[in-house]
Write an enzyme that holds these catalytic residues in place. Structure first.
Site, PDB file in Angstrom:
ATOM      1  N   CYS A 112     -19.194   0.213  -7.576  1.00  0.00           N
ATOM      2  CA  CYS A 112     -19.697  -0.389  -8.820  1.00  0.00           C
ATOM      3  C   CYS A 112     -20.211   0.649  -9.819  1.00  0.00           C
ATOM      4  CB  CYS A 112     -20.795  -1.397  -8.510  1.00  0.00           C
ATOM      5  SG  CYS A 112     -20.218  -2.768  -7.499  1.00  0.00           S
ATOM      6  N   HIS A 254     -24.713  -2.605 -14.822  1.00  0.00           N
ATOM      7  CA  HIS A 254     -23.722  -3.200 -13.923  1.00  0.00           C
ATOM      8  C   HIS A 254     -24.207  -4.610 -13.576  1.00  0.00           C
ATOM      9  CE1 HIS A 254     -21.400  -4.212 -10.520  1.00  0.00           C
ATOM     10  NE2 HIS A 254     -22.370  -4.005  -9.650  1.00  0.00           N
ATOM     11  N   ASN A 284     -19.656 -10.407 -10.434  1.00  0.00           N
ATOM     12  CA  ASN A 284     -19.735  -8.951 -10.259  1.00  0.00           C
ATOM     13  C   ASN A 284     -18.293  -8.424 -10.179  1.00  0.00           C
ATOM     14  OD1 ASN A 284     -19.823  -6.359  -9.203  1.00  0.00           O
ATOM     15  ND2 ASN A 284     -21.538  -6.778  -7.826  1.00  0.00           N
TER      16      ASN A 284
END
Ligand code: COA
Length: 336
Positions: A112, A254, A284
């Site tokens: 990520c 993020h 996500n």
């Protein structure tokens, strides 16, 4: 003039198939209410069979190039942890699909945090005069590595891609990347991982344990560390520029979990409206998360020319990182 890397194009692409919380609740022991209150996610986009990370990356990259008004760059970097194949990298295939055969192209794997790592790499290539322009793409299809029976991960992740174009310019101009902070802690390798399928398991001479081909995550541990490392990293990148959190126009984190984002904002003393969020619509999306959030913040007019903006990410590795930039004037984001 001091040579700098300037954000000059931004494009995104989401696969058309949408999976709502109610759709997931029909096949897993979960509910729309649980998913919304624990994660802030309402829906996510999922790649259809035959649609690889490279496809998503290419679509987002086309739009970023169009946004920058160019069809050429000196280097193509794809941040991904779900490459089209374990070997080779996805970036050369994406570059050729864009008509850029011959251009330097490679992948960056930092889960990520991948987009921040790739952005730092591209900015370094530009300021070091290796390249005059770069295409940085964050793309992942985590739906391809999730255990279909695992409600703790299926509800969180979505597929997508976002891309930016950087060009050489003056570090003092709008759109300039002004600083980075990168970090890692490999002792946390087991907290976010696909344990099987790599050299470690193959060289041990054992078959992968059942389920080890799938993504595993220790949610509560990840939650605590995400807050600690993202807030620490934001502070570091701001300190290096002699800025305080209150000087920030916007934080673009993020999109891990809305509660992680709210806790980071609280710990940094930032009002909630200064934190860009789009997790409700996309979930996500791993390496695509930050460029998709940038596009959302630009589309609703929140990110304005000259604004100091910090991007921050946290992910598997463990890895984390932040980038400080001033928002460019006249940027037209192209979504798909
Ligand atoms: N639906 C319903 N219940 C669920 C569920 C789901 N989708 N997922 C887990 N649960 C249950 C658990 O089984 C547990 O039940 P129990 O109390 O009977 O054992 C309960 O909910 C609480 O589980 P817990 O893991 O403590 O929940 P949580 O509040 O920590 O939320 C996450 C779980 C995964 C949403 C949260 O930990 C998280 O977001 N972590 C960070 C994940 C992340 O950002 N990952 C990417 C990193 S870049």
């Amino acid at each position: 003039m001091t040579r700098g890397a300037i954000l000059s194009g931004l494009g995104t692409w989401l696969p058309p198939q949408v999976v709502t919380n109610d759709m997931l609740s029909s096949e897993l022991d979960t509910s729309d209410e649980w998913i919304r209150t624990r994660t802030g996610i309402g829906r996510r986009h999922i790649a259809s069979p035959g649609m690889s990370t490279g496809h998503l990356a290419t679509e987002a990259a086309r739009r970023a190039l169009k946004s920058a008004g160019t069809d050429r760059v000196d280097v193509v970097i794809v941040a991904t942890s779900t490459p089209d194949r374990p070997c080779p990298a996805t970036a050369p295939v994406v570059a050729s699909a864009l008509g850029l055969t011959g251009t330097g192209a490679f992948d960056v794997a930092a889960v990520c945090t991948g987009f921040v790592y790739a952005l730092a790499t591209a900015a370094g290539l530009i300021t070091g005069q290796v390249a005059d322009s770069a295409l940085v793409i964050g793309a992942d299809t985590f739906s391809t590595i999730l255990d279909p029976r695992d409600r703790t991960t299926r509800v969180i992740f979505g597929d997508g891609a976002g891309a930016v174009v950087l060009r050489a310019g003056d570090r003092a101009e709008e759109g300039a990347l002004r600083g980075f902070d990168l970090g890692s802690d490999g002792t946390g390798v087991d907290l976010i991982t696909v344990p099987g399928g790599g050299s470690e398991q193959r060289l041990s001479g054992t078959e992968a344990a059942p389920g080890d081909q799938y993504f595993h995550m220790d949610g509560p541990q990840v939650f605590t560390r995400a807050v600690r490392y993202m807030t620490g990293s934001v502070r570091k990148v701001l300190d290096a520029a002699a800025l305080a959190p209150e000087d920030l126009a916007h934080l673009v984190p993020h999109q891990a979990n809305v509660r992680i984002l709210d806790t980071c904002a609280r710990e940094l003393g930032l009002p909630a409206e200064r934190v860009v969020k789009n997790i409700d619509r996309v979930g996500n999306t791993v390496a695509a998360s930050i460029p998709l959030a940038l596009a959302a913040g630009a589309a609703d007019g929140r990110l304005r020319a000259g604004d100091p903006v910090v991007l921050t990410g946290f992910g598997g590795g463990l890895t984390w990182g932040s980038a400080l930039l001033t928002w460019p004037g006249g940027l037209t984001v192209i979504d798909g």
